[in-house]
Write an enzyme that holds these catalytic residues in place. Structure first.
Site, short mmCIF file in Angstrom:
data_model
loop_
_atom_site.label_atom_id
_atom_site.label_comp_id
_atom_site.label_asym_id
_atom_site.label_seq_id
_atom_site.Cartn_x
_atom_site.Cartn_y
_atom_site.Cartn_z
N ASP A 87 23.19 6.92 -23.57
CA ASP A 87 22.97 6.63 -22.16
C ASP A 87 21.81 7.43 -21.58
O ASP A 87 21.45 8.50 -22.08
CB ASP A 87 24.23 6.88 -21.34
CG ASP A 87 24.73 8.32 -21.40
OD1 ASP A 87 24.66 8.92 -22.48
OD2 ASP A 87 25.19 8.84 -20.35
N GLU A 182 27.30 10.35 -22.20
CA GLU A 182 27.18 11.81 -22.16
C GLU A 182 26.91 12.29 -20.75
O GLU A 182 27.42 13.33 -20.33
CB GLU A 182 26.05 12.26 -23.10
CG GLU A 182 25.93 13.77 -23.28
CD GLU A 182 24.95 14.43 -22.32
OE1 GLU A 182 24.84 15.68 -22.33
OE2 GLU A 182 24.28 13.70 -21.54
#
Length: 416
Positions: A87, A182
């Site tokens: 991400d 994350e």
């Protein structure tokens, strides 16, 4: 531009084209479909590079294995892993990234967007001029670049490509894991099936400037205090009404204003009142708890619990509930004399590559901060990029190349 820089650039642009921005507060992992799309793209690329046992879990955690090519009579070497996150961060900029390349940067401000007159200014970012003569990759000023963490993804893919194209480079068993979300609480690493990642130690590549090393992070927790008040009309409120907002204020007044993020630095910890949501009948107070010291971290949790007990006693008619959740740990707490070699290898690789180490006690965490709590010490080293979580993010390709060289050098040192 060197051949390695060309490959890193090509890989980065390929992965930056996938919108994989995560979303805070999602009830599911991954929080956005683009992260699974990126995992599927990487699975295809890893298969072409010779990795086996490739699997994407229901949570879009992608794992794979590059088998050892060591001779049968070679001495035993550690099994090592690398972790990168899929991400990119949401900081209220565009989710779509439009990278651009500044060829042979020669100093001065960098124009990101002529139409909107957006620049990276040397007056604000003097680190730019460390990279005169290097190619830079930037955004167009409307988004973050996403070097956090797609520079790391490109790094790992080029390193694996180098091993495939040079079979004479010896290596032991290598595992990779690409995890979602994350940026919104290390959610992906918490969904890892560690039977698919059977390593002695691992690395993340998830910090910035050339030379940065992180093996000290916060111990981190979150706390939620829920207050149920008692409603009443003002004409009959005396000795009846319990204002949940003021109950929260009673708790906040217990805190030390000098033990907050804005008054601490380095390894100093804090309790952060992150948000309060309140109305006439109920309130929720959200806190972040951080400390490098495990002892002090536990003491901060106890302080919160004691303060809640005090608030309950002061407001006996209020309903007050406390929930504390441990989020991640300090990587350093997972290190011992038997496994500290994973950190030693980082400093030895830098010495051999002529890189000056910048040992940082991170005021935050990485996926490795959680993975380390599972008995897999997972220190972190630099991507080479600057200004994460900002439209001023940029990748000097000379530094990004050094990061990839670090990955290959670590493989070499681990295999000796």
């Amino acid at each position: 531009m060197s051949k390695m820089q060309e490959r890193l650039t090509e890989r980065f642009l390929r992965y930056a084209a996938v919108n994989s921005q995560s979303v805070e507060g999602s009830p599911v992992v991954p929080s956005t479909p683009g992260q699974r799309q990126l995992a599927e793209l990487l699975q295809k690329d890893l298969s072409e590079l010779g990795l086996v046992d490739l699997e994407i879990s229901d949570y879009s955690v992608l794992t794979g294995h590059l088998p050892s090519n060591l001779p049968a009579d070679y001495h035993k070497v550690p099994t090592v892993g690398w972790v990168a996150h899929l991400d990119t961060v949401n900081v209220n900029l565009s989710a779509d990234v439009h990278p651009q390349i500044v060829k042979n940067y020669q100093g001065g401000d960098v124009l990101l967007n002529a139409e909107k007159q957006i620049y990276i200014k040397v007056s604000e970012h003097p680190e730019l001029e460390k990279y005169i003569g290097s190619d830079l990759i930037t955004s167009d000023g409307t988004s973050v670049l996403g070097a956090d963490n797609k520079a790391a993804i490109a790094n790992l893919m080029v390193a694996l490509e180098t091993l495939k194209n040079n079979p004479e480079i010896l290596h032991g068993d290598i595992y990779v894991a690409f995890v979602p979300d994350e940026e919104v609480g290390l959610c992906g690493s918490k969904k890892m099936d560690f039977s698919k990642f059977p390593v002695d130690f691992a690395y993340t590549i998830d910090c910035c400037e050339l030379g940065e090393v992180v093996y000290q992070t916060f111990n981190a927790g979150s706390a939620a205090i829920k207050v149920k008040g008692v409603t009443a009309h003002p004409m009959s409120a005396k000795n009846t009404l319990v204002n949940p907002t003021l109950v929260c204020v009673d708790f906040i007044n217990c805190l030390d204003r000098m033990q907050t993020p804005e008054h601490t630095e380095g390894t100093e910890g804090f309790i952060w009142v992150e948000s309060m949501h309140t109305n006439v009948s109920e309130a929720v107070l959200n806190l972040k708890i951080r400390d490098h010291s495990k002892i002090m971290y536990e003491a901060r949790k106890k302080f919160i619990a004691d303060a809640v007990d005090y608030v309950k006693a002061k407001n006996p008619k209020a309903g007050v509930e406390l929930k504390i959740v441990d989020v991640y740990g300090n990587i350093a707490d997972a290190l011992n004399e038997n496994n500290r070699v994973c950190v030693d290898h980082i400093f030895e690789a830098m010495r051999e590559l002529g890189i000056t180490p910048k040992d940082i006690a991170m005021r935050g965490g990485t996926d490795g901060s959680f993975i380390s709590t599972k008995g897999i010490p997972t220190p972190n080293y630099f991507t080479g990029a600057h200004n994460f979580h900002s439209y001023c993010e940029f990748m000097p390709m000379t530094a990004v190349e050094k990061s990839c060289q670090m990955t290959l050098k670590l493989i070499e040192l681990i295999t000796k």
